[in-house]
Design a protein around this motif. Structure first.
Motif, PDB file in Angstrom:
ATOM      1  N   CYS A 201       0.558  -1.268  -0.140  1.00 16.38           N
ATOM      2  CA  CYS A 201       0.192  -0.157  -0.488  1.00 16.38           C
ATOM      3  C   CYS A 201       1.147   1.371   0.049  1.00 16.38           C
ATOM      4  CB  CYS A 201      -0.980   0.118   1.357  1.00 16.38           C
ATOM      5  SG  CYS A 201      -0.210   0.286   2.702  1.00 16.38           S
ATOM      6  N   GLU A 202      -0.210   2.431  -0.168  1.00 16.88           N
ATOM      7  CA  GLU A 202       0.665   3.710  -0.100  1.00 16.88           C
ATOM      8  C   GLU A 202       1.582   4.267   1.135  1.00 16.88           C
ATOM      9  OE1 GLU A 202       1.806   5.026  -3.009  1.00 16.88           O
ATOM     10  OE2 GLU A 202       0.638   2.928  -4.087  1.00 16.88           O
ATOM     11  N   ARG A 203       1.614   3.434   2.705  1.00 21.56           N
ATOM     12  CA  ARG A 203       1.802   3.913   3.190  1.00 21.56           C
ATOM     13  C   ARG A 203       2.455   3.402   3.606  1.00 21.56           C
ATOM     14  NH1 ARG A 203      -1.324   6.252   7.245  1.00 21.56           N
ATOM     15  NH2 ARG A 203      -2.785   7.865   6.779  1.00 21.56           N
ATOM     16  N   CYS A 204       2.613   1.627   2.975  1.00 18.65           N
ATOM     17  CA  CYS A 204       4.405   0.795   2.674  1.00 18.65           C
ATOM     18  C   CYS A 204       5.267   1.351   2.457  1.00 18.65           C
ATOM     19  CB  CYS A 204       3.965  -0.404   3.623  1.00 18.65           C
ATOM     20  SG  CYS A 204       2.948  -1.160   4.420  1.00 18.65           S
ATOM     21  N   LYS A 205       4.854   1.719   1.242  1.00 17.88           N
ATOM     22  CA  LYS A 205       6.250   2.402   0.406  1.00 17.88           C
ATOM     23  C   LYS A 205       6.546   3.664   0.994  1.00 17.88           C
ATOM     24  CE  LYS A 205       3.571   0.630  -4.631  1.00 17.88           C
ATOM     25  NZ  LYS A 205       3.114   0.702  -5.157  1.00 17.88           N
ATOM     26  N   ALA A 206       5.715   3.765   1.559  1.00  9.72           N
ATOM     27  CA  ALA A 206       6.353   5.312   2.116  1.00  9.72           C
ATOM     28  C   ALA A 206       7.565   5.014   2.931  1.00  9.72           C
ATOM     29  CB  ALA A 206       5.278   6.808   2.099  1.00  9.72           C
ATOM     30  N   ALA A 207       6.498   4.689   4.345  1.00 11.87           N
ATOM     31  CA  ALA A 207       7.412   4.201   5.207  1.00 11.87           C
ATOM     32  C   ALA A 207       8.721   3.172   5.544  1.00 11.87           C
ATOM     33  CB  ALA A 207       6.041   3.384   6.389  1.00 11.87           C
ATOM     34  N   PHE A 208       8.446   2.200   4.740  1.00 11.82           N
ATOM     35  CA  PHE A 208      10.279   1.389   3.966  1.00 11.82           C
ATOM     36  C   PHE A 208      11.001   2.356   3.708  1.00 11.82           C
ATOM     37  CE2 PHE A 208      12.638  -1.677   2.151  1.00 11.82           C
ATOM     38  CZ  PHE A 208      12.388  -2.373   3.122  1.00 11.82           C
ATOM     39  N   GLY A 209      10.045   3.288   2.600  1.00 13.62           N
ATOM     40  CA  GLY A 209      10.437   4.734   2.052  1.00 13.62           C
ATOM     41  C   GLY A 209      12.420   5.477   2.935  1.00 13.62           C
ATOM     42  N   ALA A 210      11.023   5.241   3.886  1.00 12.49           N
ATOM     43  CA  ALA A 210      12.063   6.243   5.048  1.00 12.49           C
ATOM     44  C   ALA A 210      12.817   5.872   5.745  1.00 12.49           C
ATOM     45  CB  ALA A 210      10.898   7.557   5.896  1.00 12.49           C
ATOM     46  N   TYR A 211      12.548   4.375   6.018  1.00 10.82           N
ATOM     47  CA  TYR A 211      13.506   3.522   7.101  1.00 10.82           C
ATOM     48  C   TYR A 211      15.034   3.276   5.786  1.00 10.82           C
ATOM     49  CZ  TYR A 211      15.046  -1.353   8.871  1.00 10.82           C
ATOM     50  OH  TYR A 211      15.532  -2.228   9.597  1.00 10.82           O
ATOM     51  N   ALA A 212      14.462   2.397   5.194  1.00  6.79           N
ATOM     52  CA  ALA A 212      15.532   1.650   4.108  1.00  6.79           C
ATOM     53  C   ALA A 212      15.593   2.430   2.990  1.00  6.79           C
ATOM     54  CB  ALA A 212      15.769   0.771   4.781  1.00  6.79           C
ATOM     55  N   PRO A 213      16.020   4.216   2.704  1.00  4.77           N
ATOM     56  CA  PRO A 213      15.464   4.965   1.397  1.00  4.77           C
ATOM     57  C   PRO A 213      16.435   4.013   0.083  1.00  4.77           C
ATOM     58  CG  PRO A 213      16.937   6.289   3.399  1.00  4.77           C
ATOM     59  CD  PRO A 213      17.014   4.851   3.642  1.00  4.77           C
ATOM     60  N   SER A 214      17.512   2.837   0.246  1.00 13.17           N
ATOM     61  CA  SER A 214      18.372   2.924  -0.868  1.00 13.17           C
ATOM     62  C   SER A 214      17.805   1.317  -1.183  1.00 13.17           C
ATOM     63  CB  SER A 214      19.364   3.411  -0.785  1.00 13.17           C
ATOM     64  OG  SER A 214      20.042   1.770   0.673  1.00 13.17           O
ATOM     65  N   LEU A 215      17.184   0.527   0.197  1.00 12.11           N
ATOM     66  CA  LEU A 215      16.483  -0.437  -0.850  1.00 12.11           C
ATOM     67  C   LEU A 215      15.494  -0.589  -1.539  1.00 12.11           C
ATOM     68  CD1 LEU A 215      17.554  -2.223   3.304  1.00 12.11           C
ATOM     69  CD2 LEU A 215      19.242  -1.894   0.576  1.00 12.11           C
ATOM     70  N   GLU A 216      14.488  -1.320  -1.906  1.00 18.44           N
ATOM     71  CA  GLU A 216      13.621  -1.180  -2.900  1.00 18.44           C
ATOM     72  C   GLU A 216      12.660  -2.466  -1.832  1.00 18.44           C
ATOM     73  OE1 GLU A 216      11.930  -3.978  -6.330  1.00 18.44           O
ATOM     74  OE2 GLU A 216      13.425  -4.209  -6.152  1.00 18.44           O
ATOM     75  N   LEU A 217      11.627  -2.208  -1.249  1.00 18.44           N
ATOM     76  CA  LEU A 217      10.079  -2.734  -0.374  1.00 18.44           C
ATOM     77  C   LEU A 217      10.339  -4.447  -1.321  1.00 18.44           C
ATOM     78  CD1 LEU A 217       8.170  -3.231   1.555  1.00 18.44           C
ATOM     79  CD2 LEU A 217       6.619  -1.887  -0.307  1.00 18.44           C
ATOM     80  N   PRO A 218      10.445  -5.214   0.068  1.00 19.04           N
ATOM     81  CA  PRO A 218      10.206  -6.503  -1.559  1.00 19.04           C
ATOM     82  C   PRO A 218       8.859  -7.186  -1.479  1.00 19.04           C
ATOM     83  CG  PRO A 218      10.934  -6.845   1.498  1.00 19.04           C
ATOM     84  CD  PRO A 218      10.522  -5.184   0.227  1.00 19.04           C
ATOM     85  N   ASP A 219       8.646  -8.174  -2.353  1.00 18.90           N
ATOM     86  CA  ASP A 219       7.289  -8.754  -2.364  1.00 18.90           C
ATOM     87  C   ASP A 219       7.634  -9.973  -2.009  1.00 18.90           C
ATOM     88  OD1 ASP A 219       9.258 -10.342  -3.923  1.00 18.90           O
ATOM     89  OD2 ASP A 219       8.333 -10.665  -5.843  1.00 18.90           O
ATOM     90  N   GLY A 220       8.464 -10.523  -0.967  1.00 21.95           N
ATOM     91  CA  GLY A 220       8.243 -11.895   0.037  1.00 21.95           C
ATOM     92  C   GLY A 220       9.496 -11.919   0.296  1.00 21.95           C
TER      93      GLY A 220
END
Length: 699
Positions: A201-220
């Motif tokens: 979701c958009e919240r998770c994308k933004a929150a993980f981006g703030a946590y780890a700006p250089s990492l891609e949000l995984p799918d599994g």
């Protein structure tokens, strides 16, 4: 408006640890700090009309004084005014229209507390349509739907904001003693164990981006950044738990949050399940970690009456169910029986045994009121938040092998979490141990390593096995360890087949004649650069042909040690550079177990020993005037359960500094005793399912 970035910013940095410390201080003095016993009725919609007095009769008969009951979230069992809850339709058939109001009023007349079960993990189709921004979204953009309910995301406003409003409504209307929130996590799986992935979701994308700006949000789990996401998700959940705990405490109503994360009351669900390996000591392990590392929290062990979620009407084997409750109270937890529906609708065969154990706990509430961990040996458990790391399964196998080795020889020990070592050191809770065993857990971090170094310099003993205390780059994290660094690739798998350790000199090995135990090495062996002036113990007999039998010889010894010991300050660090626990876990031969116990025997200084069969688990704890020693008969252990046990005749316990006449609390007997030097020897009668020995000590 709470956006995804603010969700993460709120939990990062020093503010998180400060808030958690504030939470422990603010909510640490309520009713839950005394022993309590619980019944959970996990009710269905059709139970909205149940007879609360009949349920309370059942609760009192089973020795319980709290009642965990469904209240709100997915469905509310009271007439809610909030537009984002769904009242149960069957409430209209109840004269009052309010199950919770009736239950709380009737329970308080009997001195029983009602605890509110909440579930914010799902919402109805109507609410989902009105607020799609609250929902879980799979990597492919799909919602997660189960039984017409839509899963929500912990980063969304339903969790972050409206869950507090629901709790407020309940607390403003009813005098409840606490809130348990079910399924309080990111919903990667549904009830059918179908995997839906990491929420995108958009919240998770933004929150993980703030946590780890250089990492891609995984799918599994197969994605390279999934271990990072697990740690992110855990911190998001723990932050929300902290805020909920403070929110409940701020009401000033002697109520507490009950969660499976650190909270005033820690919830642990003891259950079995098809499709996974049974760890017979899971309850004991978990409760010990909580009681050693989070002593300001109480632990509620909710013991499941049924075999698994898809089979909620199939009762668990009674003897297996009993192990949940017995391991709970032996480690300092509060027992709870969890059954589906109104009591009596489903004929669970383990309910009578639950009543026996919970009534025993109630009758001895004075002793359990200040019962606390009492062992002088600590075994470190790997961090479950690192379960996605490639090394994690091997570390768990190592831990379980050493757990069984200590248990079978009745060496009392506590389990501590590797992630809690530095906190325990800061609280002064490491100093009570004579030895701390770190089983093949690497990358423990600078804070934990420094804590163990300080512990060793102050006279404590540390045992490292496998790559315990070794960083990913091969450097040794403990400066007190006998090794300097790893200098070769770790040998694993077939590269170790037909490799052995001998803990006695083998002067005739060149003629292929050996003496003493020849110990198989399985799992891993790591070569280190060793410091000078260390003591080498035994040696490796390196790999040689293991077939065909005509060619099966050639082991002539090596310079590789079986173990190495170094003294530092007043303590000793013993390093066993191979997976001795994993070998025992996989092979089960007592020669492996006994090799390990011989190696550490001079480091373990405990006040307690026993002569008992291996099938008896001994767990020791402290009370104000001495010790409580729990003896649990596990002779009924099966591959997937515990079956009927066999009574075990005789046995004895030696207690250094024991004094007076011990009491057997289950059989209500005063056992024969005698003194040998400073040890009180207690002769035991035949052991049925369990016994608890109360013995006074001089200190």
């Amino acid at each position: 408006m709470i956006d995804g970035r603010s969700v993460w910013i709120r939990v990062r940095g020093e503010t998180m640890s400060e808030e958690r410390a504030t939470t422990r201080t603010a909510v640490g003095r309520g009713w839950w700090t005394r022993p309590f016993s619980n019944i959970q009725t996990n009710i269905q919609e059709i139970d909205a009309t149940m007879d609360v007095d009949r349920v309370l009769d059942f609760i009192e008969e089973k020795g319980a004084d709290t009642w965990l009951l469904n209240v709100g979230g997915i469905m509310s069992f009271y007439p809610t005014d909030l537009p984002f809850q769904t009242p149960v339709s069957f409430l209209k058939d109840r004269p009052s229209g309010d199950l919770i109001g009736d239950a709380v009023a009737a329970a308080h007349k009997r001195g029983i507390r009602v605890l509110a079960r909440m579930d914010f993990s799902k919402v109805s189709t109507r609410i989902a349509g009105e607020h799609p921004e609250w929902l879980f979204k799979s990597p492919s953009g799909r919602p997660q739907i189960y039984s017409t309910l839509y899963s929500t995301c912990p980063c969304g406003d339903y969790y972050q904001k409206h869950s507090l409003e629901i709790i407020d409504e309940v607390m403003d209307r009813y005098d409840v003693g606490g809130f348990f929130v079910n399924w309080f996590r990111f919903s990667e799986f549904d009830y059918s164990r179908v995997y839906h992935g990491v929420c995108h979701c958009e919240r998770c994308k933004a929150a993980f981006g703030a946590y780890a700006p250089s990492l891609e949000l995984p799918d599994g789990p197969q994605h390279a950044t999934y271990p990072n996401w697990l740690r992110f998700a855990a911190e998001v959940i723990q932050d929300l738990v902290d805020r909920l705990a403070l929110h409940v405490a701020a009401k000033g109503k002697d109520a507490a949050l009950i969660m499976s994360r650190e909270s005033p009351i820690i919830y642990y669900e003891a259950n079995n399940a098809f499709g996974r390996e049974l760890w017979h000591h899971a309850t004991s392990e978990a409760v010990s970690v909580y009681r050693t590392g989070m002593p300001s929290s109480s632990v509620l062990v909710n013991s499941t009456c049924f075999v698994d979620m898809p089979y909620r009407m199939a009762g668990e084997q009674p003897e297996h169910f009993a192990q949940y409750l017995l391991q709970a109270i032996a480690r300092g937890g509060n027992p709870s029986t969890y059954l589906m529906g109104e009591p009596g609708r489903i004929p669970y065969p383990n309910v009578p045994m639950a009543g026996e154990i919970q009534n025993f706990f109630k009758a001895n509430g004075r002793l359990y009121g200040n019962y606390r961990p009492g062992s002088t040996v600590a075994l470190v458990r790997p961090n479950p938040l690192r379960k996605a790391d490639p090394e994690y399964p091997a570390a768990v196998s190592e831990f379980r092998g050493l757990y069984c080795a200590l248990k079978e020889k009745h060496i009392p020990f506590d389990v501590i979490g590797v992630e809690l070592i530095s906190r325990m050191a800061g609280d002064g809770n490491l100093s009570r141990y004579s030895a701390i065993i770190l089983p093949d857990v690497n990358d423990i971090g600078a804070a934990a390593a420094a804590s163990l170094d300080d512990y060793a310099r102050r006279g404590g003993n540390v045992v490292l096995t496998g790559r315990g205390g070794v960083a990913s780059d091969g450097s040794v994290e403990l400066t007190t360890a006998p090794s300097v660094m790893q200098f070769a690739e770790q040998k694993t798998g077939m590269n170790l087949w037909a490799t052995y350790v001998a803990d006695y000199r083998q002067p005739d090995a060149e003629n292929y004649r050996y003496t003493g135990d020849i110990i198989p090495v399985f799992g891993s062996y790591t070569s280190f650069v060793w410091k000078p002036n260390c003591t080498r113990l035994g040696s490796v007999l390196p790999q040689a042909p293991f077939g065909p039998p005509e060619k099966c010889y050639g082991h002539i010894g090596s310079d590789e040690p079986g173990a190495v010991s170094a003294t530092t300050g007043g303590g000793t660090v013993l390093q066993i550079p191979w997976s001795v626990g994993r070998t025992y876990h996989e092979f089960g031969t007592t020669s492996v177990r006994d090799y390990f116990l011989r190696a550490i025997s001079h480091l373990i200084r405990g006040p307690l020993s026993a002569t008992l069969p291996e099938q008896v688990e001994l767990i020791a704890g402290r009370v104000d005037d001495g010790m409580l020693i729990h003896l649990i008969n596990q002779s009924g252990a099966r591959r997937k359960s515990f079956g009927p046990h066999i009574p075990i005749a005789g046995g004895s316990i030696r207690v250094r500094g024991g004094t007076g006449q011990p009491r057997l609390l289950v059989s209500a007997m005063s056992p024969p005793t005698r003194l040998e030097g400073d040890e009180l020897i207690i002769e035991l009668p035949s052991l049925d399912l369990f016994e608890v020995v109360h013995v006074n000590t001089l200190s």
